[in-house]
Design a protein around this motif. Sequence first.
Motif, PDB file in Angstrom:
ATOM      1  N   GLN A  83      -0.365   0.094 -13.136  1.00  0.00           N
ATOM      2  CA  GLN A  83      -0.270   1.553 -13.037  1.00  0.00           C
ATOM      3  C   GLN A  83      -0.052   1.935 -11.586  1.00  0.00           C
ATOM      4  O   GLN A  83      -0.866   1.629 -10.721  1.00  0.00           O
ATOM      5  N   PHE A  84       1.062   2.619 -11.299  1.00  0.00           N
ATOM      6  CA  PHE A  84       1.370   2.927  -9.908  1.00  0.00           C
ATOM      7  C   PHE A  84       1.901   4.336  -9.697  1.00  0.00           C
ATOM      8  O   PHE A  84       2.046   4.783  -8.555  1.00  0.00           O
ATOM      9  N   ALA A  85       2.216   5.053 -10.790  1.00  0.00           N
ATOM     10  CA  ALA A  85       2.814   6.382 -10.637  1.00  0.00           C
ATOM     11  C   ALA A  85       2.301   7.312 -11.722  1.00  0.00           C
ATOM     12  O   ALA A  85       1.461   6.944 -12.555  1.00  0.00           O
ATOM     13  N   ALA A 107       4.728 -11.567  -4.514  1.00  0.00           N
ATOM     14  CA  ALA A 107       4.817 -10.481  -5.482  1.00  0.00           C
ATOM     15  C   ALA A 107       5.541  -9.285  -4.873  1.00  0.00           C
ATOM     16  O   ALA A 107       6.390  -8.651  -5.530  1.00  0.00           O
ATOM     17  N   GLU A 108       5.224  -8.964  -3.621  1.00  0.00           N
ATOM     18  CA  GLU A 108       5.874  -7.835  -2.963  1.00  0.00           C
ATOM     19  C   GLU A 108       7.380  -8.053  -2.849  1.00  0.00           C
ATOM     20  O   GLU A 108       8.181  -7.135  -3.056  1.00  0.00           O
ATOM     21  N   PHE A 146      12.138   4.256  -7.359  1.00  0.00           N
ATOM     22  CA  PHE A 146      10.794   3.665  -7.276  1.00  0.00           C
ATOM     23  C   PHE A 146      10.644   2.687  -6.107  1.00  0.00           C
ATOM     24  O   PHE A 146       9.582   2.106  -5.913  1.00  0.00           O
ATOM     25  N   GLU A 147      11.714   2.518  -5.335  1.00  0.00           N
ATOM     26  CA  GLU A 147      11.665   1.545  -4.240  1.00  0.00           C
ATOM     27  C   GLU A 147      10.559   1.878  -3.238  1.00  0.00           C
ATOM     28  O   GLU A 147       9.928   0.984  -2.673  1.00  0.00           O
ATOM     29  N   ARG A 148      10.297   3.174  -3.045  1.00  0.00           N
ATOM     30  CA  ARG A 148       9.271   3.565  -2.081  1.00  0.00           C
ATOM     31  C   ARG A 148       7.851   3.290  -2.569  1.00  0.00           C
ATOM     32  O   ARG A 148       6.880   3.419  -1.814  1.00  0.00           O
ATOM     33  N   ASP A 149       7.723   2.906  -3.855  1.00  0.00           N
ATOM     34  CA  ASP A 149       6.402   2.628  -4.426  1.00  0.00           C
ATOM     35  C   ASP A 149       6.022   1.147  -4.347  1.00  0.00           C
ATOM     36  O   ASP A 149       4.991   0.733  -4.895  1.00  0.00           O
ATOM     37  N   VAL A 150       6.857   0.352  -3.682  1.00  0.00           N
ATOM     38  CA  VAL A 150       6.603  -1.093  -3.629  1.00  0.00           C
ATOM     39  C   VAL A 150       5.244  -1.395  -3.018  1.00  0.00           C
ATOM     40  O   VAL A 150       4.496  -2.264  -3.506  1.00  0.00           O
ATOM     41  N   ARG A 174      13.313  -6.133  -7.473  1.00  0.00           N
ATOM     42  CA  ARG A 174      13.418  -5.512  -8.797  1.00  0.00           C
ATOM     43  C   ARG A 174      13.696  -4.012  -8.707  1.00  0.00           C
ATOM     44  O   ARG A 174      14.413  -3.457  -9.563  1.00  0.00           O
ATOM     45  N   LEU A 175      13.144  -3.359  -7.711  1.00  0.00           N
ATOM     46  CA  LEU A 175      13.252  -1.900  -7.619  1.00  0.00           C
ATOM     47  C   LEU A 175      14.236  -1.443  -6.542  1.00  0.00           C
ATOM     48  O   LEU A 175      14.331  -0.247  -6.265  1.00  0.00           O
TER      49      LEU A 175
END
Length: 603
Positions: free
Chosen positions: A318-320, A276-277, A289-293, A283-284
């Motif tokens: 939900q991540f941000a 998944a990671e 948003f790449e830093r939110d992986v 995808r990002l």
Amino acid sequence: MENRKPFNGTTRRLLLAFDIGTTFSGISYSILDPGKIPEIRPVTRYPSQEHVGGDSKIPTVIYYDKRGKPVAIGAETLRDGIEADAEENGWQAARWFKLHLRPKSAVLPGDDPIPPLPFRKSIHEVFTDFLAYLHACAAAYITEAHGAHLWESISDNNVLYVLTHPNGWAGPQQTAMRRAASLAGLIPNTLEGGARVMFVTEGEASLHFCISNGLDLENPDDDASDGEEGRGVLIVDAGGGTVDVTSYCKGADGSFTEIAIPDCYFHGSAYVTMRAEKYFRNRLKGTRFERDVEILSSRFDRNTKHVFRREDESLYIQFASHRERDAELGIRGGRLTIEGKDVAPFFAPSVKCIVNAVKKQMASAHVPVKSVFLVGGFSASQWLFDQVRAQVEPLGVAVSRPDTHVNKAVSNGAVSFYLDSLVKSRIARATFGINVMHTYDSTNKEHVRRGHLLKIHPVTGRPSLPNGFDVILPKDVEVGATEEFRRTYRTSAKRREDLKSHSVNLLSYNGDSDDPMWVSDEPGTYTVVCKVEADTAAITAVERTNPAGETYYEIEFYVVLMFGLTELKAQIAYMEDGEQRRGPAAVVFSGGSSAFAGTGAAR
């Protein structure tokens, strides 16, 4: 508990079982009072745990500060805001650290890399810190649940430990875990201290869990009109890091025997998260948003992975901030939308692994397998269970899983393993033997064929052939738990004092031959399992003379190996005045001496 016997000890003892899983860990215990039937209890409260009495599991995670000191362990790592604290203070997390202990042979080309340990920590240091934490949690819980007087009534040398490990682990990993137990202060680094630590595979612990919880492993709903007496049951322990697969058959006396060589695969739920990671990074990539992986992966691991059920449904992470949106990336209100058809491939290798493992066990089992039980935290995934059942049941095998508490199967089962000891025989994982030098025999065609390799023995002066393989135990043979395998050996030296001790490498053969005879014939198929070291000073030496007229000394003894236990044990035996004498022999694995010379675990 119906058939469990009262504890026959003379003093109160405490049995603690620690299941250190790749992603989650648990503790179970039993208070052993003389004359009373022991009960199995889980630890259900941990420091900083929000929901007391819940699933009895805590994350296998340690946060370290810049000095390398633990600042949050287990349930403490779940508190709100800990990720922000870690980023602000420069903490680093040790996750999935158990996988760093896996055998090198288990690492295959193309395997997903596991997260490195923080601040150059060694696996021994991290394992030690976590064991010390679990022990403190057990002490606090038992003190609160039973009173301080009970904990204080049990002296340190009356505490026994059972540690669990995947099916594919053996002596080197057990040695490392026992060493960590000593460094953590659970036991002293002595033979007596080491004897208080026992091991059980996660597959065998899972079997004991199923039985002690009243699960019907014989599947009476099956059509038994074919007159089959023995029917095999296959236990699949799907955990965070590994999938452990073990097959058993129940005997008339209620005991169980292994009917196939157990397997261990690195396809647990952690690998679903790794895939998944990788998907999130692709995808990002190149977006804000790449830093939110990492946050996405963490939320997926904790929530999304467990609720996934259908390919035709959308899932939301939900991540941000709720203000964040990007229609092209599928982000709205700080939530990433991911389709079920994109999640299914994360699980696919694990599903395929389990199905193929079941087929392999069915093909090699000595008794027909009629039922499969899925246990372990990963088996709680409805998607995984449905996919496995859909592919396995057409093979004529019923697939089931316990209704509750699959997540504490291993720690509870580890306590049952000690109390009930239901497995009476196990299957040899490989062909075991010793590299020997054969005295040349001119009437032996095999010796004549190898005549060009002839050497003169440096002590006896006799023509000899090196690199012979003396088989002690063939692969796939059923071995009783207390069954002994022995071979007679002679060793010689020019001086008597050089025979006061003797060591020999125990080899395992993993080639295709049914009758391996020479180590040099198949290089790469023989592996040193361990070294057996014995004190031979008490054995009477025979004085002999070689063809050159030189005096030398020779002793004869037996190497006695016990493969049927969950840990390899060794002894040395020899004859003295017509009677057999025995002494301990240390089993030494690569990386250091074992803390325990095999004379049998204390009970």
